[in-house]
Scaffold this active site. Structure first.
Site, PDB file in Angstrom:
ATOM      1  NE  ARG A  15      -0.473  -0.302   5.001  1.00 38.99           N
ATOM      2  CZ  ARG A  15      -0.121   0.731   5.779  1.00 38.99           C
ATOM      3  NH1 ARG A  15      -0.418   1.963   5.400  1.00 38.99           N
ATOM      4  NH2 ARG A  15       0.504   0.532   6.917  1.00 38.99           N
ATOM      5  N   GLY A  16       0.248   2.390  -0.189  1.00 39.98           N
ATOM      6  CA  GLY A  16       0.919   3.676  -0.066  1.00 39.98           C
ATOM      7  C   GLY A  16       2.142   3.826  -0.951  1.00 39.98           C
ATOM      8  CB  ILE A  17       5.409   5.477  -0.291  1.00 38.90           C
ATOM      9  CG1 ILE A  17       4.915   6.924  -0.115  1.00 38.90           C
ATOM     10  CG2 ILE A  17       6.801   5.470  -0.929  1.00 38.90           C
ATOM     11  CD1 ILE A  17       5.751   7.755   0.834  1.00 38.90           C
ATOM     12  CG  ASP A  55       7.496  -9.070  12.033  1.00 39.73           C
ATOM     13  OD1 ASP A  55       7.951  -7.902  11.950  1.00 39.73           O
ATOM     14  OD2 ASP A  55       7.128  -9.575  13.107  1.00 39.73           O
ATOM     15  CB  VAL A  56      10.996  -5.559   8.528  1.00 36.88           C
ATOM     16  CG1 VAL A  56      10.562  -5.697   7.067  1.00 36.88           C
ATOM     17  CG2 VAL A  56      10.204  -4.469   9.250  1.00 36.88           C
ATOM     18  CE1 TYR A 147       7.989   7.324  10.129  1.00 41.48           C
ATOM     19  CE2 TYR A 147       8.435   9.656   9.789  1.00 41.48           C
ATOM     20  CZ  TYR A 147       8.114   8.413   9.291  1.00 41.48           C
ATOM     21  OH  TYR A 147       7.894   8.258   7.935  1.00 41.48           O
ATOM     22  CB  ILE A 180       3.575  11.564   0.076  1.00 36.75           C
ATOM     23  CG1 ILE A 180       5.093  11.804   0.080  1.00 36.75           C
ATOM     24  CG2 ILE A 180       3.137  10.877  -1.202  1.00 36.75           C
ATOM     25  CD1 ILE A 180       5.600  12.738  -1.000  1.00 36.75           C
TER      26      ILE A 180
END
Length: 241
Positions: A15-17, A55-56, A147, A180
């Site tokens: 999804r998204g970017i 899962d990173v 973040y 974005i």
């Protein structure tokens, strides 16, 4: 070897970017694998994308995802580390878990997938890596100590690995998007939206395609002499911070 025969893997590409980047690379002729935590794609994903569960935050999951992707399409030659989360909170209210989980996903996750991808890239003496950062990684953002720190860390990661592996035909760069036009910005109220827009010299939010275009350049053959760079895609908001 042509770009069209390269195997590209995009984490968080459902999804998204991440999906925008994967879609652009697919259109450019790459063989594209995306990862998502669930191992599923959304209904808006184009035909032709391969998806694997990952899962990173878990090294074993990362290894399994790469092993599955490699079995289907060969070694990963292009890596876009996009998977990430937010958990915004003011410093004095931020919990240990809110800080640690964001840093472990965004920075630790990028390190894990880059480490795993580097094995094949070193053998091939070729690799293109793009880490998806953020304008707030160097610009800062109130309520985003976790973040911002995680995204700032990507710059050090990219530049350190560039110094380690640059002589093996491997480039590592950071793309740093600003605001974005995604579901997140669409949910802003009018007053907040206008306040953010007033700070952006371009006078508009960016499009996912703007980010995808920057990534597409950095992973291309002709960008082989660009490494350790931070490429802002923010309409001038960060002014190179």
């Amino acid at each position: 070897m042509s770009e069209g025969s390269r195997h590209a893997l995009v984490t968080g590409g459902n999804r998204g970017i991440g999906l925008g980047v994967a879609t652009r690379l697919l259109a450019d002729g790459y063989d594209v694998t995306v990862t998502s935590r669930s191992g599923a794609l959304g209904e808006d994903a184009p035909a032709g994308l391969r998806v694997v569960a990952c899962d990173v935050t878990d090294a074993a999951s990362v290894d399994a995802a790469f092993t599955q992707a490699e079995a289907a399409a060969g070694p990963v030659e292009v890596l876009v580390a996009n998977a990430g989360i937010t958990s915004d909170q003011l410093l004095m209210r931020m919990s240990e878990d809110e800080f640690a989980s964001v840093v472990d996903t965004n920075l630790g996750g990028s390190w894990r997938v880059l480490k795993r991808a580097s094995k094949g890239m070193i053998r091939a003496r070729y690799g293109r890596v793009v880490l998806i950062g953020s304008v707030v990684g160097l610009y800062g953002g109130p309520g985003q100590a976790n973040y911002s720190a995680s995204k700032a860390g990507l710059v050090g990661l990219a530049r350190s690995v560039t110094r380690e592996l640059g002589g093996r035909g491997i480039t590592v760069n950071v793309v740093a998007p600003g605001f974005i036009d995604t579901d997140m910005t669409a949910a802003l109220d009018e007053a907040t939206s206008q306040r953010y827009l007033s700070a952006i010299p371009a006078g508009r939010f960016g499009a996912v395609d703007d980010v995808a275009a920057a990534v597409a350049f950095l992973v291309a053959e002709q960008a082989g002499y660009v490494s350790g760079a931070v490429v802002p895609v923010d309409g001038g908001l960060g002014m190179g911070h």
